[in-house]
Write a protein that holds these residues in place. Structure first.
Motif, PDB file in Angstrom:
ATOM      1  N   LEU A 115       0.812  -1.211   0.000  1.00 41.80           N
ATOM      2  CA  LEU A 115       0.000   0.000   0.000  1.00 41.80           C
ATOM      3  C   LEU A 115       0.845   1.261   0.000  1.00 41.80           C
ATOM      4  O   LEU A 115       1.961   1.297   0.545  1.00 41.80           O
ATOM      5  CB  LEU A 115      -0.930   0.007   1.210  1.00 41.80           C
ATOM      6  CG  LEU A 115      -1.881  -1.179   1.375  1.00 41.80           C
ATOM      7  CD1 LEU A 115      -2.784  -0.958   2.591  1.00 41.80           C
ATOM      8  CD2 LEU A 115      -2.695  -1.423   0.126  1.00 41.80           C
ATOM      9  N   ALA A 116       0.297   2.290  -0.601  1.00 38.61           N
ATOM     10  CA  ALA A 116       0.813   3.657  -0.476  1.00 38.61           C
ATOM     11  C   ALA A 116      -0.323   4.451   0.146  1.00 38.61           C
ATOM     12  O   ALA A 116      -1.309   4.772  -0.522  1.00 38.61           O
ATOM     13  CB  ALA A 116       1.205   4.230  -1.829  1.00 38.61           C
ATOM     14  N   GLY A 117      -0.223   4.725   1.436  1.00 38.74           N
ATOM     15  CA  GLY A 117      -1.364   5.277   2.152  1.00 38.74           C
ATOM     16  C   GLY A 117      -2.444   4.227   2.270  1.00 38.74           C
ATOM     17  O   GLY A 117      -2.194   3.111   2.729  1.00 38.74           O
ATOM     18  N   ASP A 118      -3.647   4.544   1.806  1.00 35.95           N
ATOM     19  CA  ASP A 118      -4.764   3.608   1.885  1.00 35.95           C
ATOM     20  C   ASP A 118      -4.995   2.854   0.578  1.00 35.95           C
ATOM     21  O   ASP A 118      -5.935   2.056   0.487  1.00 35.95           O
ATOM     22  CB  ASP A 118      -6.053   4.358   2.247  1.00 35.95           C
ATOM     23  CG  ASP A 118      -5.992   4.973   3.638  1.00 35.95           C
ATOM     24  OD1 ASP A 118      -5.293   4.392   4.503  1.00 35.95           O
ATOM     25  OD2 ASP A 118      -6.627   6.026   3.855  1.00 35.95           O
ATOM     26  N   ALA A 119      -4.179   3.088  -0.420  1.00 35.38           N
ATOM     27  CA  ALA A 119      -4.417   2.511  -1.746  1.00 35.38           C
ATOM     28  C   ALA A 119      -3.349   1.492  -2.107  1.00 35.38           C
ATOM     29  O   ALA A 119      -2.175   1.629  -1.749  1.00 35.38           O
ATOM     30  CB  ALA A 119      -4.445   3.611  -2.807  1.00 35.38           C
ATOM     31  N   ALA A 120      -3.778   0.457  -2.835  1.00 37.49           N
ATOM     32  CA  ALA A 120      -2.819  -0.419  -3.498  1.00 37.49           C
ATOM     33  C   ALA A 120      -2.311   0.289  -4.752  1.00 37.49           C
ATOM     34  O   ALA A 120      -2.893   1.278  -5.204  1.00 37.49           O
ATOM     35  CB  ALA A 120      -3.475  -1.748  -3.857  1.00 37.49           C
ATOM     36  N   VAL A 121      -1.223  -0.218  -5.292  1.00 36.59           N
ATOM     37  CA  VAL A 121      -0.590   0.425  -6.444  1.00 36.59           C
ATOM     38  C   VAL A 121      -0.483  -0.586  -7.583  1.00 36.59           C
ATOM     39  O   VAL A 121       0.156  -1.633  -7.439  1.00 36.59           O
ATOM     40  CB  VAL A 121       0.807   0.969  -6.089  1.00 36.59           C
ATOM     41  CG1 VAL A 121       1.434   1.658  -7.302  1.00 36.59           C
ATOM     42  CG2 VAL A 121       0.727   1.923  -4.902  1.00 36.59           C
ATOM     43  N   GLY A 122      -1.117  -0.272  -8.694  1.00 33.12           N
ATOM     44  CA  GLY A 122      -0.996  -1.090  -9.891  1.00 33.12           C
ATOM     45  C   GLY A 122      -0.370  -0.274 -10.993  1.00 33.12           C
ATOM     46  O   GLY A 122      -0.228   0.952 -10.876  1.00 33.12           O
ATOM     47  N   GLY A 123      -0.001  -0.922 -12.066  1.00 36.08           N
ATOM     48  CA  GLY A 123       0.599  -0.138 -13.125  1.00 36.08           C
ATOM     49  C   GLY A 123       0.907  -0.921 -14.375  1.00 36.08           C
ATOM     50  O   GLY A 123       0.625  -2.117 -14.482  1.00 36.08           O
ATOM     51  N   ILE A 124       1.494  -0.211 -15.323  1.00 33.19           N
ATOM     52  CA  ILE A 124       1.960  -0.789 -16.579  1.00 33.19           C
ATOM     53  C   ILE A 124       3.384  -0.310 -16.787  1.00 33.19           C
ATOM     54  O   ILE A 124       3.667   0.887 -16.685  1.00 33.19           O
ATOM     55  CB  ILE A 124       1.109  -0.343 -17.779  1.00 33.19           C
ATOM     56  CG1 ILE A 124      -0.379  -0.384 -17.450  1.00 33.19           C
ATOM     57  CG2 ILE A 124       1.412  -1.197 -19.008  1.00 33.19           C
ATOM     58  CD1 ILE A 124      -1.225   0.486 -18.350  1.00 33.19           C
ATOM     59  N   GLY A 169     -14.467   2.349 -10.438  1.00 28.67           N
ATOM     60  CA  GLY A 169     -13.827   3.001  -9.306  1.00 28.67           C
ATOM     61  C   GLY A 169     -12.696   2.224  -8.677  1.00 28.67           C
ATOM     62  O   GLY A 169     -12.020   2.744  -7.777  1.00 28.67           O
ATOM     63  N   ALA A 170     -12.445   0.978  -9.136  1.00 34.42           N
ATOM     64  CA  ALA A 170     -11.410   0.156  -8.506  1.00 34.42           C
ATOM     65  C   ALA A 170     -10.007   0.568  -8.929  1.00 34.42           C
ATOM     66  O   ALA A 170      -9.039   0.292  -8.214  1.00 34.42           O
ATOM     67  CB  ALA A 170     -11.626  -1.317  -8.834  1.00 34.42           C
ATOM     68  N   ALA A 171      -9.876   1.206 -10.090  1.00 35.22           N
ATOM     69  CA  ALA A 171      -8.559   1.611 -10.596  1.00 35.22           C
ATOM     70  C   ALA A 171      -8.646   3.026 -11.127  1.00 35.22           C
ATOM     71  O   ALA A 171      -9.431   3.313 -12.034  1.00 35.22           O
ATOM     72  CB  ALA A 171      -8.088   0.656 -11.691  1.00 35.22           C
ATOM     73  N   GLU A 172      -7.845   3.918 -10.558  1.00 32.82           N
ATOM     74  CA  GLU A 172      -7.823   5.320 -10.989  1.00 32.82           C
ATOM     75  C   GLU A 172      -6.393   5.693 -11.357  1.00 32.82           C
ATOM     76  O   GLU A 172      -5.461   5.492 -10.571  1.00 32.82           O
ATOM     77  CB  GLU A 172      -8.316   6.243  -9.859  1.00 32.82           C
ATOM     78  CG  GLU A 172      -9.744   5.958  -9.395  1.00 32.82           C
ATOM     79  CD  GLU A 172     -10.788   6.381 -10.417  1.00 32.82           C
ATOM     80  OE1 GLU A 172     -10.441   7.196 -11.304  1.00 32.82           O
ATOM     81  OE2 GLU A 172     -11.935   5.905 -10.317  1.00 32.82           O
ATOM     82  N   LEU A 173      -6.198   6.243 -12.545  1.00 30.53           N
ATOM     83  CA  LEU A 173      -4.867   6.662 -12.964  1.00 30.53           C
ATOM     84  C   LEU A 173      -4.323   7.715 -12.004  1.00 30.53           C
ATOM     85  O   LEU A 173      -5.025   8.669 -11.658  1.00 30.53           O
ATOM     86  CB  LEU A 173      -4.916   7.226 -14.383  1.00 30.53           C
ATOM     87  CG  LEU A 173      -3.584   7.733 -14.939  1.00 30.53           C
ATOM     88  CD1 LEU A 173      -2.612   6.587 -15.142  1.00 30.53           C
ATOM     89  CD2 LEU A 173      -3.808   8.498 -16.240  1.00 30.53           C
ATOM     90  N   ASP A 174      -3.065   7.542 -11.581  1.00 31.05           N
ATOM     91  CA  ASP A 174      -2.479   8.485 -10.641  1.00 31.05           C
ATOM     92  C   ASP A 174      -1.371   9.319 -11.286  1.00 31.05           C
ATOM     93  O   ASP A 174      -1.400  10.544 -11.226  1.00 31.05           O
ATOM     94  CB  ASP A 174      -1.909   7.748  -9.428  1.00 31.05           C
ATOM     95  CG  ASP A 174      -1.539   8.699  -8.302  1.00 31.05           C
ATOM     96  OD1 ASP A 174      -2.457   9.168  -7.594  1.00 31.05           O
ATOM     97  OD2 ASP A 174      -0.338   9.008  -8.149  1.00 31.05           O
ATOM     98  N   HIS A 175      -0.388   8.687 -11.912  1.00 32.45           N
ATOM     99  CA  HIS A 175       0.720   9.429 -12.513  1.00 32.45           C
ATOM    100  C   HIS A 175       1.493   8.515 -13.449  1.00 32.45           C
ATOM    101  O   HIS A 175       1.320   7.286 -13.427  1.00 32.45           O
ATOM    102  CB  HIS A 175       1.669   9.995 -11.441  1.00 32.45           C
ATOM    103  CG  HIS A 175       2.395   8.941 -10.676  1.00 32.45           C
ATOM    104  ND1 HIS A 175       1.847   8.305  -9.578  1.00 32.45           N
ATOM    105  CD2 HIS A 175       3.626   8.384 -10.858  1.00 32.45           C
ATOM    106  CE1 HIS A 175       2.700   7.421  -9.109  1.00 32.45           C
ATOM    107  NE2 HIS A 175       3.786   7.448  -9.871  1.00 32.45           N
ATOM    108  N   VAL A 176       2.376   9.096 -14.236  1.00 34.34           N
ATOM    109  CA  VAL A 176       3.257   8.344 -15.129  1.00 34.34           C
ATOM    110  C   VAL A 176       4.676   8.882 -14.965  1.00 34.34           C
ATOM    111  O   VAL A 176       4.900  10.095 -15.007  1.00 34.34           O
ATOM    112  CB  VAL A 176       2.824   8.465 -16.601  1.00 34.34           C
ATOM    113  CG1 VAL A 176       3.768   7.661 -17.497  1.00 34.34           C
ATOM    114  CG2 VAL A 176       1.380   8.002 -16.796  1.00 34.34           C
ATOM    115  N   LEU A 177       5.627   7.970 -14.777  1.00 32.83           N
ATOM    116  CA  LEU A 177       7.043   8.322 -14.686  1.00 32.83           C
ATOM    117  C   LEU A 177       7.766   7.875 -15.949  1.00 32.83           C
ATOM    118  O   LEU A 177       7.332   6.943 -16.630  1.00 32.83           O
ATOM    119  CB  LEU A 177       7.685   7.648 -13.470  1.00 32.83           C
ATOM    120  CG  LEU A 177       7.096   7.987 -12.098  1.00 32.83           C
ATOM    121  CD1 LEU A 177       7.778   7.153 -11.027  1.00 32.83           C
ATOM    122  CD2 LEU A 177       7.244   9.462 -11.803  1.00 32.83           C
TER     123      LEU A 177
END
Length: 240
Positions: free
Chosen positions: A37-46, A209-217
């Motif tokens: 977790l990062a805070g209260d959220a899990a982190v997914g990505g591509i 609502g289960a997955a919300e885009l947060d940022h891209v590095l």
């Protein structure tokens, strides 16, 4: 699986990161792994990357191959006798090269599927479209000096979180164990981006609502080494 240690250059890497509902994320993981977790959220990505000069470490760079690749991932933790560890779970990888598709599950970790990639890239903007029978990804971003994220307060926090998750786990051939691969780099540099458009059939298919885009590095021109890791959970434990 006996994987040789591979050297390569990460010519370009986009790390597209989503905020995930922790319970939804947990439902996508095999036994022994839990969402990190990062805070209260899990982190997914591509992870969308171009690898160049990929070869066993004892072979010169001019003999390597290059490819575009996409890997959907979920940040995870697991425990063993030495403590708690961080990494990512990767259900499937996609590659523009046929070689990883053939070698996946035997020489390379996990399942690899072939995908077509269309890439437009300038000094400051990257647009990628990837399509396969089971996956569609689109990303259009440009370099930015501004940081926007609900997961991490600073670019440095995001960078540290992702660097700590350097081990990736994938279902092994037969689906009853996990193959592991660990990334090490001579240097680690990430940059922020402005997101123009991002889409993923994998994350779009999750409940609303289960997955919300947060940022891209973005990362560029990073010498890297990829080596096998052993999963620290009994190998007869099913992940089905």
């Amino acid at each position: 699986m006996k994987m040789p240690t591979l050297d390569a250059t990460i010519s370009r890497r986009l790390l597209v990161n989503y905020r995930l509902d922790p319970e939804v994320a947990r439902s996508l993981l095999p036994p022994g792994l839990r969402p990190r977790l990062a805070g209260d959220a899990a982190v997914g990505g591509i992870c969308l990357l171009r690898l160049s000069a990929v070869r066993p470490q004892w072979i010169g760079a001019n003999a390597g191959w290059s490819s575009e690749a996409a890997a959907h991932r979920i940040a995870v933790e697991w425990d063993d006798d030495s403590g708690t560890h961080a990494g990512v779970f990767i259900p499937v990888r996609h590659s523009s090269s046929r070689l990883p598709v053939v070698l996946g599950g035997t020489v390379l970790p996990g399942r690899h599927e072939h995908a077509g990639f269309s890439v437009s890239e300038s000094l400051s903007r990257i647009t990628i479209d990837a399509r396969a029978r089971d996956m569609r990804v689109h990303a259009d971003v440009s370099d930015s000096k501004e940081w926007r994220s609900q997961l991490f307060g600073t670019l440095g926090e995001a960078s540290t979180f992702l660097r700590e998750g350097s081990t990736g786990w994938s279902p092994a051939k037969g689906g009853k164990t996990l193959d592991g691969i660990e990334l090490s780099t001579r240097r680690w540099e990430v940059g922020a981006t402005e997101v123009h458009d991002v889409g993923s059939s994998y994350f779009d298919a999750l409940p609303p609502g289960a997955a919300e885009l947060d940022h891209v590095l973005v990362m560029r021109d990073i010498p890297s080494r990829w080596s096998a890791s052993e999963f620290p959970i009994a190998q007869n434990q099913s992940i089905c």
